[in-house]
Design a protein around this motif. Sequence first.
Motif, PDB file in Angstrom:
ATOM      1  N   LEU A 188      -1.711   9.584  -2.924  1.00  0.00           N
ATOM      2  CA  LEU A 188      -2.609  10.042  -1.863  1.00  0.00           C
ATOM      3  C   LEU A 188      -2.169  11.390  -1.314  1.00  0.00           C
ATOM      4  CD1 LEU A 188      -3.309   6.770   0.168  1.00  0.00           C
ATOM      5  CD2 LEU A 188      -4.914   8.041  -1.267  1.00  0.00           C
ATOM      6  N   ALA A 189      -0.868  11.576  -1.181  1.00  0.00           N
ATOM      7  CA  ALA A 189      -0.359  12.860  -0.682  1.00  0.00           C
ATOM      8  C   ALA A 189      -0.689  13.986  -1.652  1.00  0.00           C
ATOM      9  CB  ALA A 189       1.145  12.773  -0.457  1.00  0.00           C
ATOM     10  N   LEU A 190      -0.512  13.728  -2.956  1.00  0.00           N
ATOM     11  CA  LEU A 190      -0.837  14.741  -3.961  1.00  0.00           C
ATOM     12  C   LEU A 190      -2.335  15.043  -3.967  1.00  0.00           C
ATOM     13  CD1 LEU A 190       0.118  16.522  -6.321  1.00  0.00           C
ATOM     14  CD2 LEU A 190      -0.279  14.567  -7.838  1.00  0.00           C
ATOM     15  N   PHE A 191      -3.156  13.979  -3.862  1.00  0.00           N
ATOM     16  CA  PHE A 191      -4.612  14.162  -3.836  1.00  0.00           C
ATOM     17  C   PHE A 191      -5.031  14.976  -2.617  1.00  0.00           C
ATOM     18  CE2 PHE A 191      -8.882  12.677  -2.618  1.00  0.00           C
ATOM     19  CZ  PHE A 191      -9.576  13.006  -3.776  1.00  0.00           C
ATOM     20  N   ALA A 192      -4.414  14.683  -1.477  1.00  0.00           N
ATOM     21  CA  ALA A 192      -4.746  15.437  -0.263  1.00  0.00           C
ATOM     22  C   ALA A 192      -4.346  16.896  -0.398  1.00  0.00           C
ATOM     23  CB  ALA A 192      -4.044  14.810   0.935  1.00  0.00           C
ATOM     24  N   PHE A 193      -3.178  17.153  -0.999  1.00  0.00           N
ATOM     25  CA  PHE A 193      -2.688  18.527  -1.143  1.00  0.00           C
ATOM     26  C   PHE A 193      -3.537  19.323  -2.133  1.00  0.00           C
ATOM     27  CE2 PHE A 193       0.117  21.629  -3.274  1.00  0.00           C
ATOM     28  CZ  PHE A 193       0.469  22.404  -2.182  1.00  0.00           C
ATOM     29  N   VAL A 194      -3.972  18.669  -3.223  1.00  0.00           N
ATOM     30  CA  VAL A 194      -4.694  19.377  -4.290  1.00  0.00           C
ATOM     31  C   VAL A 194      -6.196  19.437  -4.025  1.00  0.00           C
ATOM     32  CG1 VAL A 194      -5.242  19.332  -6.761  1.00  0.00           C
ATOM     33  CG2 VAL A 194      -2.926  18.812  -6.000  1.00  0.00           C
ATOM     34  N   VAL A 195      -6.760  18.388  -3.409  1.00  0.00           N
ATOM     35  CA  VAL A 195      -8.227  18.291  -3.285  1.00  0.00           C
ATOM     36  C   VAL A 195      -8.689  18.358  -1.830  1.00  0.00           C
ATOM     37  CG1 VAL A 195     -10.250  16.867  -3.760  1.00  0.00           C
ATOM     38  CG2 VAL A 195      -8.387  16.964  -5.428  1.00  0.00           C
ATOM     39  N   LEU A 196      -8.198  17.461  -0.986  1.00  0.00           N
ATOM     40  CA  LEU A 196      -8.763  17.323   0.356  1.00  0.00           C
ATOM     41  C   LEU A 196      -8.513  18.552   1.231  1.00  0.00           C
ATOM     42  CD1 LEU A 196      -7.957  13.586   1.158  1.00  0.00           C
ATOM     43  CD2 LEU A 196     -10.064  14.573   0.249  1.00  0.00           C
ATOM     44  N   TRP A 252       0.809  -1.220   0.000  1.00  0.00           N
ATOM     45  CA  TRP A 252       0.000   0.000   0.000  1.00  0.00           C
ATOM     46  C   TRP A 252       0.839   1.266   0.000  1.00  0.00           C
ATOM     47  CZ3 TRP A 252      -4.701  -0.693  -1.409  1.00  0.00           C
ATOM     48  CH2 TRP A 252      -5.371  -1.882  -1.100  1.00  0.00           C
ATOM     49  N   TRP A 253       2.081   1.159   0.430  1.00  0.00           N
ATOM     50  CA  TRP A 253       2.893   2.375   0.475  1.00  0.00           C
ATOM     51  C   TRP A 253       3.195   2.917  -0.916  1.00  0.00           C
ATOM     52  CZ3 TRP A 253       7.588   1.591  -1.876  1.00  0.00           C
ATOM     53  CH2 TRP A 253       8.044   0.272  -1.972  1.00  0.00           C
ATOM     54  N   PHE A 254       2.943   2.083  -1.962  1.00  0.00           N
ATOM     55  CA  PHE A 254       3.135   2.577  -3.328  1.00  0.00           C
ATOM     56  C   PHE A 254       2.158   3.712  -3.656  1.00  0.00           C
ATOM     57  CE2 PHE A 254       5.415  -1.404  -4.581  1.00  0.00           C
ATOM     58  CZ  PHE A 254       6.534  -0.773  -5.109  1.00  0.00           C
ATOM     59  N   VAL A 255       0.991   3.706  -3.018  1.00  0.00           N
ATOM     60  CA  VAL A 255      -0.020   4.718  -3.330  1.00  0.00           C
ATOM     61  C   VAL A 255       0.148   5.982  -2.496  1.00  0.00           C
ATOM     62  CG1 VAL A 255      -1.671   2.938  -3.958  1.00  0.00           C
ATOM     63  CG2 VAL A 255      -1.744   3.876  -1.662  1.00  0.00           C
ATOM     64  N   LEU A 256       1.072   5.970  -1.567  1.00  0.00           N
ATOM     65  CA  LEU A 256       1.236   7.137  -0.695  1.00  0.00           C
ATOM     66  C   LEU A 256       1.548   8.426  -1.459  1.00  0.00           C
ATOM     67  CD1 LEU A 256       3.090   5.678   2.430  1.00  0.00           C
ATOM     68  CD2 LEU A 256       0.706   6.406   2.222  1.00  0.00           C
ATOM     69  N   PRO A 257       2.442   8.411  -2.477  1.00  0.00           N
ATOM     70  CA  PRO A 257       2.672   9.665  -3.207  1.00  0.00           C
ATOM     71  C   PRO A 257       1.405  10.211  -3.864  1.00  0.00           C
ATOM     72  CG  PRO A 257       4.415   8.104  -3.669  1.00  0.00           C
ATOM     73  CD  PRO A 257       3.367   7.356  -2.903  1.00  0.00           C
TER      74      PRO A 257
END
Length: 299
Positions: A24-32, A17-22
């Motif tokens: 998820l981080a970008l999604f959180a920064f741009v959207v969440l 799952w750590w492969f998706v962390l980058p």
Amino acid sequence: MTARRPRRSRRSTAPPWWFVLPALALFAFVVLIPSARGVYYAFTNWDGLDPHFSLIGLRNFTDLAGDPTARQAVWHTILIAVAITVLQNGIGLLLALGVNSMIKTRNFLRVLLFAPAVVTPIVTAYLWRNLLGPDGAVNSLLGAVGLGSWQQDWLGSPRLALWMIVLVIVWQFSGYSMVIFLAGLQSIPREIYEAAAIDGTGPVRRFFSIVRPLLAPAITINLMLSIIGGIKLFDQVYALTGGGPGHATDTISTLIYKDAFTLGEFGYSIALAVVLTVIVAIVSAGQYTVLSRNERSAS
């Protein structure tokens, strides 16, 4: 005696799952994070410029509930979304049934009917604004065929402007719905049609007993796309009428834009955006639940 195979540990087969962390981080920064900050501003009196503002609690939402213009915009949004969903999918289904036949020009008709959907919505809106204007081609055509009494400013009439917007959107995106229905129709084996014809089943009964159940996935996709698109509609409304005349064609999206960038009431406009988000989420979840249930029962 056979040798025992070594058991693979659950940990070694678990997805990394750590492969998706980058992502998820970008999604959180741009959207969440911006979305959460936006929800926070809905409870303030921020004007969009002044860095000094204060929390006002639910005042924006209570003002929204008592604002007749906002209530009218919500009603317009629902009316447009329902009208678009019914007309666009009804016409799209009829077009798909027509071009799915063995007529020689079916490929040309498919391209012709789908062509408006690839044009930018804002371009389409400006084109139709010229056609429907007081000196536009529609009034000129009515005058040429002796129907001068029907001439009017189609987009300037509070009674007709909303339906002209619906007309433009249905004209542009019926071909889009047609393509999705056509994909569903072409996935139905020809043998089923032939067997039904041999049994003496008429075209109407064949559609409701055979085609419609097998077309359930395409119906689900089209209904969800059209209802959500209708609720979020902004470009065509603003380009055609700007929400006018008066507030006769204002939707939630156009009201958000006006309150934010014309009146400088960013806190109030973000409260409207939160309401729009909640409406889209509720409608999407409810529609998906009902349509998925119907799809499973039809299969």
